[in-house]
Design a protein around this motif. Structure first.
Motif, short mmCIF file in Angstrom:
data_model
loop_
_atom_site.label_atom_id
_atom_site.label_comp_id
_atom_site.label_asym_id
_atom_site.label_seq_id
_atom_site.Cartn_x
_atom_site.Cartn_y
_atom_site.Cartn_z
N GLN A 5 19.99 -19.85 -20.47
CA GLN A 5 18.91 -18.87 -20.42
C GLN A 5 17.71 -19.35 -21.22
O GLN A 5 16.56 -19.18 -20.81
CB GLN A 5 19.39 -17.52 -20.95
N LEU A 6 17.97 -19.94 -22.36
CA LEU A 6 16.89 -20.45 -23.20
C LEU A 6 16.17 -21.60 -22.51
O LEU A 6 14.93 -21.67 -22.52
CB LEU A 6 17.43 -20.89 -24.56
N ALA A 7 16.92 -22.50 -21.89
CA ALA A 7 16.31 -23.62 -21.17
C ALA A 7 15.46 -23.10 -20.00
O ALA A 7 14.36 -23.61 -19.75
CB ALA A 7 17.39 -24.57 -20.66
N PHE A 8 15.96 -22.11 -19.29
CA PHE A 8 15.22 -21.53 -18.18
C PHE A 8 13.92 -20.89 -18.68
O PHE A 8 12.85 -21.11 -18.11
CB PHE A 8 16.08 -20.49 -17.45
N ALA A 9 14.02 -20.13 -19.75
CA ALA A 9 12.84 -19.47 -20.31
C ALA A 9 11.81 -20.50 -20.78
O ALA A 9 10.60 -20.33 -20.55
CB ALA A 9 13.24 -18.55 -21.46
N LYS A 10 12.27 -21.56 -21.43
CA LYS A 10 11.35 -22.60 -21.87
C LYS A 10 10.65 -23.27 -20.69
O LYS A 10 9.45 -23.54 -20.73
CB LYS A 10 12.09 -23.66 -22.68
N GLY A 14 6.66 -23.02 -20.21
CA GLY A 14 5.91 -24.27 -20.24
C GLY A 14 5.17 -24.52 -18.94
O GLY A 14 3.97 -24.85 -18.93
N SER A 15 5.87 -24.37 -17.82
CA SER A 15 5.24 -24.57 -16.51
C SER A 15 4.14 -23.55 -16.27
O SER A 15 3.07 -23.87 -15.76
CB SER A 15 6.29 -24.45 -15.40
N PHE A 16 4.41 -22.30 -16.63
CA PHE A 16 3.42 -21.24 -16.44
C PHE A 16 2.16 -21.53 -17.24
O PHE A 16 1.04 -21.36 -16.74
CB PHE A 16 4.01 -19.89 -16.85
N GLY A 17 2.32 -22.02 -18.46
CA GLY A 17 1.17 -22.31 -19.31
C GLY A 17 0.26 -23.36 -18.72
O GLY A 17 -0.95 -23.14 -18.58
N TRP A 18 0.83 -24.51 -18.37
CA TRP A 18 -0.06 -25.55 -17.87
C TRP A 18 -0.56 -25.25 -16.47
O TRP A 18 -1.69 -25.60 -16.13
CB TRP A 18 0.56 -26.94 -17.99
N LEU A 19 0.22 -24.58 -15.62
CA LEU A 19 -0.27 -24.22 -14.29
C LEU A 19 -1.40 -23.20 -14.37
O LEU A 19 -2.37 -23.28 -13.61
CB LEU A 19 0.87 -23.66 -13.43
N THR A 20 -1.26 -22.24 -15.26
CA THR A 20 -2.33 -21.25 -15.42
C THR A 20 -3.62 -21.92 -15.86
O THR A 20 -4.70 -21.64 -15.33
CB THR A 20 -1.91 -20.16 -16.44
N GLY A 21 -3.52 -22.83 -16.81
CA GLY A 21 -4.70 -23.56 -17.26
C GLY A 21 -5.35 -24.36 -16.15
O GLY A 21 -6.57 -24.33 -15.97
N ILE A 22 -4.54 -25.07 -15.38
CA ILE A 22 -5.08 -25.87 -14.27
C ILE A 22 -5.73 -24.97 -13.23
O ILE A 22 -6.81 -25.26 -12.72
CB ILE A 22 -3.97 -26.73 -13.65
N ILE A 45 9.96 -21.52 -9.61
CA ILE A 45 10.54 -22.57 -8.75
C ILE A 45 10.87 -23.80 -9.59
O ILE A 45 11.97 -24.36 -9.49
CB ILE A 45 9.57 -22.93 -7.61
N ILE A 46 9.94 -24.23 -10.43
CA ILE A 46 10.16 -25.41 -11.27
C ILE A 46 11.36 -25.19 -12.20
O ILE A 46 12.23 -26.06 -12.32
CB ILE A 46 8.89 -25.73 -12.09
N ALA A 47 11.41 -24.04 -12.85
CA ALA A 47 12.51 -23.76 -13.78
C ALA A 47 13.85 -23.70 -13.06
O ALA A 47 14.86 -24.17 -13.59
CB ALA A 47 12.24 -22.45 -14.52
N THR A 48 13.87 -23.13 -11.88
CA THR A 48 15.11 -23.04 -11.13
C THR A 48 15.63 -24.43 -10.77
O THR A 48 16.82 -24.72 -10.91
CB THR A 48 14.91 -22.20 -9.85
N VAL A 49 14.74 -25.29 -10.33
CA VAL A 49 15.15 -26.65 -9.97
C VAL A 49 15.65 -27.41 -11.20
O VAL A 49 16.71 -28.03 -11.17
CB VAL A 49 13.99 -27.42 -9.29
N LEU A 50 14.88 -27.35 -12.29
CA LEU A 50 15.21 -28.16 -13.47
C LEU A 50 16.41 -27.63 -14.27
O LEU A 50 17.16 -28.43 -14.83
CB LEU A 50 14.00 -28.28 -14.38
N THR A 51 16.56 -26.32 -14.35
CA THR A 51 17.62 -25.78 -15.23
C THR A 51 18.85 -25.29 -14.48
O THR A 51 19.89 -25.14 -15.10
CB THR A 51 17.08 -24.63 -16.09
#
Length: 123
Positions: A5-10, A14-22, A45-51
């Motif tokens: 759960q912690l890995a998924f949340a991270k 993280g993905s949300f932060g940089w995608l929002t900025g871009i 989607i990114i978190a589901t694939v990676l974690t």
């Protein structure tokens, strides 16, 4: 379970932060809610694939390396296409015909990295 759960949340944050900025850099501030929703959906989607996806394929499934590489490649390209469809629909229509070539390239790269990963674990 807490570790996953912690890995998924991270990964989501993280993905949300940089995608929002871009997205704010590319699209500006006129469609703030659209940018945030798109970034959040892409981050999920990114978190589901990676974690969930990759660890399930490589640690839990009883497949040979070719099966794992094939599943990883298909998952990777499918998730990438879904994210591109969310972010830039015009780009999706341009690259969709190249899906088979992308899957084959992804399989080659996953094969190479799995060989290096296996040899690093054995040492």
């Amino acid at each position: 379970m807490k570790k996953n759960q912690l890995a998924f949340a991270k990964a989501v944050m993280g993905s949300f932060g940089w995608l929002t900025g871009i997205l704010f850099l590319l699209r500006g501030t006129e469609a703030i809610m659209t940018n945030v929703i798109t970034a959040f959906a892409s981050a999920l989607i990114i978190a589901t694939v990676l974690t969930i996806g990759y660890p399930s394929i490589w640690n839990s499934l009883n497949l040979n390396r070719i099966g794992k590489v094939t599943l990883s490649s298909i998952l990777n390209i499918t998730a990438g296409l879904a994210i591109i469809r969310l972010l830039v629909p015009a780009m999706f229509t341009m690259i969709f015909p190249w899906t088979l070539a992308m899957v084959l390239l992804s399989m080659a790269i996953h094969s190479i990295t799995s060989i290096f990963h296996r040899s690093s674990i054995e040492q």
